[in-house]
Design an enzyme around this catalytic site. Structure first.
Site, short mmCIF file in Angstrom:
data_model
loop_
_atom_site.label_atom_id
_atom_site.label_comp_id
_atom_site.label_asym_id
_atom_site.label_seq_id
_atom_site.Cartn_x
_atom_site.Cartn_y
_atom_site.Cartn_z
NE ARG A 164 -12.84 23.82 30.31
CZ ARG A 164 -12.30 24.71 29.48
NH1 ARG A 164 -11.14 25.24 29.77
NH2 ARG A 164 -12.90 25.07 28.37
CG ASP A 184 -6.63 15.24 23.91
OD1 ASP A 184 -5.74 15.85 23.29
OD2 ASP A 184 -7.53 15.82 24.55
NE ARG A 245 -20.65 23.32 19.98
CZ ARG A 245 -21.09 23.41 21.23
NH1 ARG A 245 -21.63 22.37 21.83
NH2 ARG A 245 -21.03 24.55 21.89
CG ASP A 269 -26.89 16.84 24.39
OD1 ASP A 269 -28.10 16.86 24.70
OD2 ASP A 269 -26.09 17.74 24.71
CD GLU A 274 -27.87 21.29 18.18
OE1 GLU A 274 -27.92 22.28 18.94
OE2 GLU A 274 -27.02 20.41 18.31
CG HIS A 295 -27.10 21.45 22.29
ND1 HIS A 295 -26.50 21.89 21.14
CD2 HIS A 295 -26.20 21.68 23.26
CE1 HIS A 295 -25.31 22.37 21.41
NE2 HIS A 295 -25.11 22.24 22.70
N1 LIG Z 1 -23.68 19.39 24.57
C1 LIG Z 1 -23.43 20.40 25.38
O1 LIG Z 1 -24.35 21.00 25.93
C2 LIG Z 1 -22.03 20.79 25.63
C3 LIG Z 1 -21.04 20.52 24.74
N2 LIG Z 1 -19.76 20.92 24.97
C4 LIG Z 1 -18.75 20.56 23.99
O2 LIG Z 1 -17.93 19.54 24.55
C5 LIG Z 1 -16.66 19.56 23.92
C6 LIG Z 1 -15.55 19.49 24.96
O3 LIG Z 1 -15.59 20.64 25.78
P1 LIG Z 1 -14.38 20.91 26.80
O4 LIG Z 1 -14.00 19.66 27.47
O5 LIG Z 1 -14.76 22.08 27.62
O6 LIG Z 1 -13.23 21.32 25.78
P2 LIG Z 1 -11.68 21.45 26.07
O7 LIG Z 1 -11.19 22.52 25.17
O8 LIG Z 1 -11.40 21.55 27.52
O9 LIG Z 1 -11.12 20.04 25.59
C7 LIG Z 1 -11.05 19.65 24.26
C8 LIG Z 1 -9.99 18.58 24.15
O10 LIG Z 1 -9.91 18.17 22.80
C9 LIG Z 1 -8.56 17.85 22.55
N3 LIG Z 1 -8.24 17.77 21.14
C10 LIG Z 1 -7.78 18.73 20.32
N4 LIG Z 1 -7.54 18.22 19.09
C11 LIG Z 1 -7.88 16.92 19.17
C12 LIG Z 1 -7.86 15.87 18.23
N5 LIG Z 1 -7.42 16.04 16.97
N6 LIG Z 1 -8.29 14.67 18.62
C13 LIG Z 1 -8.72 14.45 19.88
N7 LIG Z 1 -8.74 15.41 20.82
C14 LIG Z 1 -8.33 16.63 20.46
C15 LIG Z 1 -7.80 18.95 23.26
O11 LIG Z 1 -6.44 18.58 23.47
C16 LIG Z 1 -8.59 19.07 24.54
O12 LIG Z 1 -8.03 18.25 25.54
C17 LIG Z 1 -16.64 20.82 23.07
O13 LIG Z 1 -16.90 20.47 21.74
C18 LIG Z 1 -17.77 21.65 23.64
O14 LIG Z 1 -18.28 22.54 22.70
C19 LIG Z 1 -19.41 21.58 26.11
C20 LIG Z 1 -20.36 21.87 27.04
C21 LIG Z 1 -21.75 21.51 26.87
O1 LIG Z 2 -24.37 24.16 25.05
C1 LIG Z 2 -23.30 23.80 24.59
O2 LIG Z 2 -23.15 23.08 23.62
C2 LIG Z 2 -22.13 24.17 25.21
O3 LIG Z 2 -21.09 23.95 24.67
C3 LIG Z 2 -22.25 24.76 26.54
O4 LIG Z 2 -23.39 25.49 26.72
C4 LIG Z 2 -21.11 25.57 26.80
O5 LIG Z 2 -20.97 26.44 25.75
P1 LIG Z 2 -21.06 27.94 26.05
O6 LIG Z 2 -22.46 28.39 25.77
O7 LIG Z 2 -20.71 28.13 27.50
O8 LIG Z 2 -20.03 28.55 25.16
#
Ligand SMILES: NC(=O)C1=CN([C@@H]2O[C@H](COP(=O)(O)OP(=O)(O)OC[C@H]3O[C@@H](n4cnc5c(N)ncnc54)[C@H](O)[C@@H]3O)[C@@H](O)[C@H]2O)C=CC1
Ligand SMILES: O=C(O)C(=O)[C@H](O)COP(=O)(O)O
Length: 351
Positions: A164, A184, A245, A269, A274, A295
Site C-alpha cells: 500500500r 516485490d 521497519r 525513520d 527506539e 519514527h
Molecule cells: N515508519 C512508519 O511510521 C510506518 C511504517 N510502516 C511500515 O511500512 C511497511 C510497508 O507497509 P504497507 O505498505 O502498509 O505494507 P503492505 O503489507 O501493504 O505491503 C508490503 C509489501 O511487501 C511485499 N513483500 C512481501 N515479501 C517481500 C519480499 N520478500 N521482498 C519484497 N517485498 C515483499 C508484499 O508483497 C507487499 O506488497 C511496513 O513494514 C510497515 O510496518 C507503515 C506505516 C508507517
Molecule cells: O508507526 C508505524 O511504524 C506504523 O507502522 C504505523 O503507525 C502504522 O502501524 P500501526 O500502528 O497502524 O499498526
C-alpha cells in the site's frame, strides 16, 4: 443497539458517528504506538469489555484470556495498520471474532515523507539551511554546495516492497518524472504496469536505484533482507531510505556503508532501538550523509479521521456481506465453527 467499547484515539466527530451506530463507552485515552502508555490490559480490560459486542481497539493487547472472558464480544475494529502487533489474530479467528483493521491509514504520510526525504537529500537542504543560519549566506559556497544539488526528475526510485505504501509512493514519484522500479515477488506484471513500475530482481533493483526505499512488511522472508552484500550493490551516488521497519535491514551495515562512502547517503525513520539512544552511532554521522526522523512516517493530523472512516466503511460492508474493499484481517474467520455465535450474529441479523 450493539454495545461498543472504544479505546482508540479520541475524536469529537467520530464520537458522534460511533454513538449513532453503537451504545458507546469510552474507556481510555491512549496516544499511540510511538508512546505506548495508558493501555488497558488483562483484568482491567476484561472488566470494561465483558458486556460489549464490539471493541474499537487502539493498541490494547487482546489475547486468549481476554477473548475467553468476554463471551459477548463479536467483532474487533482495530485502528491499526498492523493489528497483529497487539491482537492475537489466530485466537480471534479460532473464537469466530472478525478483526476489521484500518489498513492504509497512513499511506499518504508515508509516501509524502519518502518524497520529502528524497527532496532533502537531493538538494542537501539540512546542511544548507543550517550553514546559512549558523555561518551566513556566503558560507553556502556556490561550487561546493549548490552545484552538488541534483534534481529528482528522471532519477530512478527503487521501491523494495510494493504494498500500500509503496504503491502510493510510486504514484507520487511518477508524478514528478522519476523512473520507478521495484522488487516485490508478490506483485503481478499487470499490477506493476498499471502503476508504471518496472519489476526487477532484488540485486537489479538495488543497483538500479538512485534512491532505494525499504517498504516491505517484516516477515521471516524479509527480515534482514538488506545487508552488507545488498548495500554494496548500490551505486556509490545512491541513497538508502528506510521508513518501513528497522528489521528489514542491517543497521550496522548501513552506518558502515556511510562511513566508508559505499553509498552517498541515507535517511532513517526506524531504528533497531527506539527511542534512539543519544549515544547512537547515527548521531555521529554528518547531516549531509544521514537524515534522521523519529519514527514519524505514519503520523499526521489526518491519520485518525482516515482510520475511523476505513473502519466504519468496513463495518458497513461486513454487515451487508460485501467483500470488495473490506478491510478484514482474518478472512479465515468465516471457517470458524464459533463464527455463528460471535461475529456471524452481526452479519446474519442485518442480512
Ligand atoms: N515508519 C512508519 O511510521 C510506518 C511504517 N510502516 C511500515 O511500512 C511497511 C510497508 O507497509 P504497507 O505498505 O502498509 O505494507 P503492505 O503489507 O501493504 O505491503 C508490503 C509489501 O511487501 C511485499 N513483500 C512481501 N515479501 C517481500 C519480499 N520478500 N521482498 C519484497 N517485498 C515483499 C508484499 O508483497 C507487499 O506488497 C511496513 O513494514 C510497515 O510496518 C507503515 C506505516 C508507517
Ligand atoms: O508507526 C508505524 O511504524 C506504523 O507502522 C504505523 O503507525 C502504522 O502501524 P500501526 O500502528 O497502524 O499498526
Amino acid at each position: 443497539m450493539l454495545k461498543a467499547l472504544w479505546t482508540g484515539e479520541y475524536d469529537d466527530e467520530w464520537k458522534k458517528i460511533f454513538s449513532q451506530n453503537f451504545e458507546l463507552e469510552r474507556a481510555s485515552l491512549n496516544i499511540g504506538a510511538v508512546y505506548p502508555d495508558g493501555l488497558l490490559r488483562g483484568i482491567d480490560l476484561i472488566e470494561v469489555l465483558k458486556d460489549k459486542d464490539i471493541f474499537i481497539d487502539g493498541y490494547d493487547p487482546v489475547d486468549e484470556e481476554i477473548i475467553k472472558n468476554c463471551p459477548k464480544l463479536k467483532m474487533i475494529l482495530s485502528v491499526r495498520d498492523g493489528p497483529e502487533e497487539n491482537i492475537d489474530i489466530n485466537m480471534c479467528t479460532k473464537y469466530g471474532i472478525p478483526v476489521l483493521f484500518a489498513g492504509g491509514r497512513c499511506v499518504h504520510s508515508v509516501a509524502e515523507l519518502n518524497m520529502t526525504l528524497m527532496f532533502n537529500l537531493a538538494c542537501n537542504f539540512i546542511r544548507l539551511t543550517n550553514r546559512m543560519r549558523n555561518e551566513g549566506w556566503t558560507s553556502t559556497n556556490m561550487t561546493e554546495d549548490l552545484f552538488s544539488q541534483t534534481e529528482l526528475y528522471r532519477k530512478t526510485l527503487s521501491i523494495i516492497g510494493l504494498g500500500r505504501n509503496g504503491r502510493e509512493l510510486a504514484k507520487l514519484a511518477n508524478g514528478i518524472g522519476m523512473n520507478v522500479v521495484s522488487y516485490d515477488p508478490y506483485v503481478t506484471k499487470k499490477q506493476a504496469e498499471e502503476l508504471n513500475v518496472t519489476m526487477m530482481s532484488l540485486p537489479d533493483a538495488m543497483s538500479a536505484g538512485d534512491y532505494v526505499t525499504l517498504l516491505a512488511r517484516v516477515t521471516p522472508e524479509t527480515e534482514g533482507m538488506i545487508g552488507k552484500k545488498e548495500i554494496a550493490m548500490m551505486k556509490p551516488t545512491a541513497y538508502l531510505i528506510n521508513t518501513g521497519r528497522s528489521k528489514l535491514a542491517d543497521e550496522k551495515a548501513i552506518f558502515d556503508a556511510l562511513d566508508n562512502d559505499i553509498i552517498k547517503g541515507a535517511a532513517l525513520d526506524v531504528f533497531t532501538s527506539e527511542p534512539l539512544n543519544k549515544d547512537s552511532r547515527a548521531y555521529k554521522i554528518p547531516e549531509d550523509k544521514l537524515l534522521l526522523t523519529p519514527h514519524m512516517a505514519g503520523i499526521s493530523m489526518e491519520r485518525v479521521p482516515h482510520q475511523y472512516e476505513y473502519l466504519m466503511d468496513s463495518f458497513d460492508k461486513f454487515k451487508k456481506g460485501k467483500t470488495k474493499g473490506l478491510r478484514l484481517y482474518n478472512p479465515k474467520v468465516f471457517d470458524s465453527l464459533e463464527f455463528k455465535n460471535r461475529g456471524g450474529i452481526i452479519f446474519e441479523c442485518e442480512k
